[in-house]
Design a protein around this motif. Structure first.
Motif, PDB file in Angstrom:
ATOM      1  N   LYS A   8     -29.751  43.204  11.159  1.00 35.47           N
ATOM      2  CA  LYS A   8     -28.332  43.486  11.437  1.00 35.47           C
ATOM      3  C   LYS A   8     -27.463  42.258  11.192  1.00 35.47           C
ATOM      4  O   LYS A   8     -26.369  42.354  10.631  1.00 35.47           O
ATOM      5  CB  LYS A   8     -28.154  43.965  12.865  1.00 35.47           C
ATOM      6  CG  LYS A   8     -28.647  45.368  13.100  1.00 35.47           C
ATOM      7  CD  LYS A   8     -28.517  45.747  14.562  1.00 35.47           C
ATOM      8  CE  LYS A   8     -29.224  47.046  14.858  1.00 35.47           C
ATOM      9  NZ  LYS A   8     -29.266  47.335  16.290  1.00 35.47           N
ATOM     10  N   TYR A  11     -27.065  41.694   7.507  1.00 31.90           N
ATOM     11  CA  TYR A  11     -26.159  42.705   6.958  1.00 31.90           C
ATOM     12  C   TYR A  11     -24.703  42.385   7.284  1.00 31.90           C
ATOM     13  O   TYR A  11     -23.813  42.573   6.449  1.00 31.90           O
ATOM     14  CB  TYR A  11     -26.530  44.096   7.478  1.00 31.90           C
ATOM     15  CG  TYR A  11     -25.664  45.183   6.892  1.00 31.90           C
ATOM     16  CD1 TYR A  11     -25.793  45.553   5.556  1.00 31.90           C
ATOM     17  CD2 TYR A  11     -24.693  45.815   7.652  1.00 31.90           C
ATOM     18  CE1 TYR A  11     -24.987  46.536   5.002  1.00 31.90           C
ATOM     19  CE2 TYR A  11     -23.885  46.800   7.116  1.00 31.90           C
ATOM     20  CZ  TYR A  11     -24.029  47.157   5.788  1.00 31.90           C
ATOM     21  OH  TYR A  11     -23.232  48.120   5.236  1.00 31.90           O
ATOM     22  N   GLN A  12     -24.442  41.879   8.488  1.00 33.89           N
ATOM     23  CA  GLN A  12     -23.068  41.513   8.858  1.00 33.89           C
ATOM     24  C   GLN A  12     -22.550  40.362   8.007  1.00 33.89           C
ATOM     25  O   GLN A  12     -21.376  40.318   7.660  1.00 33.89           O
ATOM     26  CB  GLN A  12     -23.011  41.137  10.335  1.00 33.89           C
ATOM     27  CG  GLN A  12     -23.176  42.315  11.255  1.00 33.89           C
ATOM     28  CD  GLN A  12     -23.328  41.924  12.714  1.00 33.89           C
ATOM     29  OE1 GLN A  12     -23.371  40.745  13.048  1.00 33.89           O
ATOM     30  NE2 GLN A  12     -23.439  42.910  13.579  1.00 33.89           N
ATOM     31  N   ASN A  15     -22.762  41.984   3.648  1.00 34.47           N
ATOM     32  CA  ASN A  15     -22.686  43.438   3.655  1.00 34.47           C
ATOM     33  C   ASN A  15     -22.677  44.056   2.258  1.00 34.47           C
ATOM     34  O   ASN A  15     -22.583  45.262   2.126  1.00 34.47           O
ATOM     35  CB  ASN A  15     -21.515  43.939   4.499  1.00 34.47           C
ATOM     36  CG  ASN A  15     -20.194  43.390   4.045  1.00 34.47           C
ATOM     37  OD1 ASN A  15     -20.114  42.727   3.022  1.00 34.47           O
ATOM     38  ND2 ASN A  15     -19.157  43.674   4.804  1.00 34.47           N
TER      39      ASN A  15
END
Length: 94
Positions: A8, A11-12, A15
């Motif tokens: 996560k 991904y942040q 993105n």
């Protein structure tokens, strides 16, 4: 922090990558580190630290449940030494 937390966070930050691609990258990285350590190789990640296999000598130990003596064979363990940048970050010396 768990594997999914790491995915996560990546991904942040990035993105433009697909989550399934990030999962593959994390899986490949952990597999390569694990297999290299199992083969007796040292892993150095600059700024983060060094993972090195350490050979533990055979020894006699006792079973905590019944107190029976058991023989532990020679085995490998993993030693980790934090790198300078990680140590400084942990100790707020940035």
């Amino acid at each position: 922090m768990t594997r999914s937390d790491i995915i996560k966070l990546i991904y942040q930050e990035k993105n433009n990558l697909l989550i399934r691609d990030i999962e593959k990258i994390v899986d490949i990285l952990t597999e390569k580190i694990s297999s290299s350590l199992a083969e007796g190789h040292r892993i150095e990640l600059r700024g983060f630290g060094v993972f090195a296999p350490k050979k533990l000598a055979p020894k006699m130990a006792s079973n905590p449940k019944g107190g029976a003596k058991i023989n532990l064979p020679e085995r490998l363990s993993v030693k980790f030494k934090a790198g300078k940048l990680l140590s400084e970050k942990i100790n707020n010396k940035s």
